[in-house]
Motif scaffolding. Structure first.
Motif, PDB file in Angstrom:
ATOM      1  N   ILE A  28       0.837  -1.209   0.000  1.00  0.00           N
ATOM      2  CA  ILE A  28       0.000   0.000   0.000  1.00  0.00           C
ATOM      3  C   ILE A  28       0.866   1.252   0.000  1.00  0.00           C
ATOM      4  N   ARG A  29       1.963   1.230   0.756  1.00  0.00           N
ATOM      5  CA  ARG A  29       2.859   2.393   0.820  1.00  0.00           C
ATOM      6  C   ARG A  29       3.405   2.730  -0.563  1.00  0.00           C
ATOM      7  N   ILE A  30       3.883   1.711  -1.274  1.00  0.00           N
ATOM      8  CA  ILE A  30       4.446   1.945  -2.610  1.00  0.00           C
ATOM      9  C   ILE A  30       3.365   2.421  -3.580  1.00  0.00           C
ATOM     10  N   GLY A  31       2.167   1.817  -3.505  1.00  0.00           N
ATOM     11  CA  GLY A  31       1.079   2.226  -4.387  1.00  0.00           C
ATOM     12  C   GLY A  31       0.674   3.677  -4.173  1.00  0.00           C
ATOM     13  N   LEU A  32       0.553   4.076  -2.902  1.00  0.00           N
ATOM     14  CA  LEU A  32       0.174   5.457  -2.604  1.00  0.00           C
ATOM     15  C   LEU A  32       1.263   6.439  -3.009  1.00  0.00           C
ATOM     16  N   ARG A  33       2.505   6.060  -2.829  1.00  0.00           N
ATOM     17  CA  ARG A  33       3.609   6.947  -3.229  1.00  0.00           C
ATOM     18  C   ARG A  33       3.620   7.146  -4.739  1.00  0.00           C
ATOM     19  N   CYS A  34       3.295   6.094  -5.472  1.00  0.00           N
ATOM     20  CA  CYS A  34       3.220   6.233  -6.930  1.00  0.00           C
ATOM     21  C   CYS A  34       2.121   7.221  -7.327  1.00  0.00           C
ATOM     22  N   ILE A  35       0.984   7.154  -6.612  1.00  0.00           N
ATOM     23  CA  ILE A  35      -0.111   8.077  -6.903  1.00  0.00           C
ATOM     24  C   ILE A  35       0.315   9.521  -6.626  1.00  0.00           C
ATOM     25  N   VAL A  36       1.007   9.721  -5.494  1.00  0.00           N
ATOM     26  CA  VAL A  36       1.473  11.068  -5.153  1.00  0.00           C
ATOM     27  C   VAL A  36       2.450  11.590  -6.205  1.00  0.00           C
ATOM     28  N   ILE A  37       3.352  10.724  -6.652  1.00  0.00           N
ATOM     29  CA  ILE A  37       4.319  11.126  -7.674  1.00  0.00           C
ATOM     30  C   ILE A  37       3.602  11.479  -8.984  1.00  0.00           C
TER      31      ILE A  37
END
Length: 260
Positions: free
Chosen positions: A54-63
């Motif tokens: 989830i952390r990686i997925g959300l960071r991708c969205i933010v980027i």
């Protein structure tokens, strides 16, 4: 030109703030999620993997949001990532390996595992989306890709609640086997960590070239395996010394001739 430069600088600053604030919010969200899952008593390996995913997925969205604010077409950005798919095949295999490990559960966080054919062994400290971390007995950390781990032969030393101790010790052919078996039985009786005293097996394992190999087998709690085995080995040596029972070892006799 000044207006264009100021506009670009403004977009860069806002995009930077989006990433910084977004990452901080993600950290808070993951902490809350982890606390909630721990209270629900979910397996820690599942918690670690899920939070990492989830952390990686959300960071991708933010980027993606930051890139979109810069004026870059997100579709072009995604196409660029897609063209680099060949380079990330190994990463995807690690994700798939992590999912497979969670489904099959050959181990969980806290288990002590050994990868056969390698020098990798230790207690499973964490399972992330890409890697599994092992902590060795001397407090080092081994990081293993999930793809490699899911395709490897491994031994789980702590999966079961008890383990079999199997010790062999050589005695001289001149020693009395019945007396030796009596001593070994007394040693086993004095060891309180052995689960079933009636299940202790003491036997002649083999007749070697220079010694009679005596065997002792007993069951102990998995958590006491190492300590009990060390204690039994030490007590056997001490008792054999007291009773005058020889443990044969290789000897080299050197003869020196004086020539006149």
């Amino acid at each position: 030109y000044l207006e264009i430069a100021m506009s670009i600088i403004g977009k860069v600053i806002v995009s930077f703030l989006i990433i910084v604030i977004g990452f901080k919010l993600i950290k808070i969200l993951i902490t809350l999620l982890k606390t909630t899952l721990e209270k629900a008593e979910i397996d820690y390996g599942v918690i670690s993997f899920s939070c990492s995913f989830i952390r990686i997925g959300l960071r991708c969205i933010v980027i993606f949001m930051a890139v979109a604010h810069m004026g870059v077409e997100v579709s072009s950005f995604i196409a660029l990532l897609g063209s680099a798919g060949v380079a990330v095949q190994g990463t995807l295999s690690n994700v798939a390996g992590g999912v497979l490990l969670l489904i099959l559960k050959p181990f969980q966080v806290g288990d002590y595992i050994v990868l056969t054919g390698t020098n990798c062994e230790g207690e499973v400290a964490a399972m992330d989306i890409f890697y599994t971390k092992l902590k060795t007995v001397d407090n080092r950390v081994i990081v293993i890709p999930n793809g490699t781990l899911s395709n490897s032969n491994l031994i789980n030393n702590t999966k079961q609640d008890r383990r079999l101790i199997d010790i062999e010790v050589g005695i001289s052919y001149d020693a009395d086997i019945r007396e030796v078996k009596k001593i070994l039985n007394e040693i086993a009786r004095e060891e309180k960590r052995i689960i079933d005293q009636d299940g202790v097996e003491i036997f002649v394992s083999s007749l070697a070239d220079s010694s009679v190999m005596m065997g002792i087998r007993c069951w102990v709690p998995t958590s006491d395996y190492i300590a009990t085995k060390w204690a039994l080995n030490e007590e056997i040596k001490l008792r054999f010394d007291e009773e005058g029972i020889e443990i044969p070892y290789q000897k080299l006799d050197v003869c020196i001739k004086n020539e006149v």
